[in-house]
Design an enzyme around this catalytic site. Structure first.
Site, PDB file in Angstrom:
ATOM      1  NE  ARG A   1      -3.826   0.222   2.229  1.00  0.00           N
ATOM      2  CZ  ARG A   1      -4.599   0.651   3.222  1.00  0.00           C
ATOM      3  NH1 ARG A   1      -4.622   0.009   4.384  1.00  0.00           N
ATOM      4  NH2 ARG A   1      -5.337   1.731   3.070  1.00  0.00           N
TER       5      ARG A   1
ATOM      6  CB  CYS B   1      -1.835   3.535   9.516  1.00  0.00           C
ATOM      7  SG  CYS B   1      -3.225   3.993  10.584  1.00  0.00           S
TER       8      CYS B   1
END
Length: 280
Positions: A176, A234
């Site tokens: 990611r 995050c």
């Protein structure tokens, strides 16, 4: 200040009758059945905490997928779990504390100093052969008074400039970070200047935190030291809390970017970098 309690320590507190509020924070991206898992089996006396509704406001592109709730709303939730002023609180999940850390961080931010993560979580409790129970636990309402501002935070503007004078860690999975996949957010990649530091690297194969010395070495390799300002983000501020717990175990402090990448990438004015290089 201790961050963790082990299974033996929690079991000893329970066996001796020491007041301990145990909170089950089972949640995972893509798995909405946390409460069902809890009802099937949990540590005896544990109260279920619903992360999406009790540890976050509704998703908002301007604030991110899991915006922090207001202090009064969080205090109401904490009282519904039975927390009173001065209580020892232990949070756990079944995924290495990657979701329980959100509650740990929020209670710390709210001024609760005696809150701990159960190292290894439910997996460690099971492995020790300790009893489990099913069904709901409905505690008496607590009287805890919460504040705010106990933990360091930054915002999108701060994150944009952070790497110029510090270390900005991205706690998401490497793929990611690199922008190879993005399952939930509208753009893929990372904040310019951020260093990839997947949360999974904080844990051993059993889901326990690595020893402090190993965590210090890990973060040192990423550029963290005692004099360099560090911040973490995050996807939505959940697993970044786990990274902050790991940094604390290692002896470092760090700020949380609560909105994280889900807030950043919804702002068209914010640049996003793909690939393994932090960028600038």
């Amino acid at each position: 200040m201790d961050t963790l309690i082990d299974v033996a320590g929690l079991n000893a507190r329970k066996a001796s009758g020491q007041r301990t509020v145990v909170l089950d924070v089972r949640w995972a991206l893509g798995d909405p059945e946390g409460r069902s898992h809890y009802l099937q089996e949990h540590i005896p006396g544990a109260v279920y905490v619903d992360l999406p509704t009790q540890l976050a406001d509704s998703a908002d592109p301007v604030r991110g997928r899991h915006p922090l709730p207001s202090q009064p709303r969080f205090q109401d939730a904490a009282r519904s779990w039975g927390i009173c002023d001065g209580d020892v609180v232990v949070a756990y999940d079944d995924a290495g504390n990657t979701s329980a850390a959100r509650l740990w961080w929020m209670l710390r931010d709210a001024g609760v100093r005696t809150v701990y993560l159960l190292d290894g979580g439910l997996v460690a409790w099971r492995a020790a052969g300790l009893p489990l129970e099913g069904g709901p636990v409905e505690p008496d309402t607590g009287d805890v008074t919460l504040a705010s501002g106990g933990m360091a935070v930054t915002d999108a503007d701060g994150a944009a400039d952070w790497a110029a004078g510090g270390v900005l860690l991205d706690a998401r999975a490497g793929e990611r970070y690199r922008g190879e996949v993005e399952p939930v957010d509208p753009r893929a990649g990372h904040i310019p200047g951020a260093v990839s530091a997947p949360t999974t690297g904080n844990l051993d194969d059993d889901g326990r935190f690595l020893p402090p010395a190993e965590l210090r070495r890990r973060f040192a390799r990423l550029g963290v030291d005692a004099t360099t300002p560090t911040a973490v983000y995050c996807g939505s501020g959940v697993t970044a809390s786990h990274e902050i717990a790991a940094l604390e175990i290692a002896g470092f402090s760090a700020a949380l970017f609560p909105g994280s990448f889900s807030q950043w990438c919804n702002d068209a004015s914010r640049h996003v970098i793909t690939g393994a290089d932090p960028g600038a």
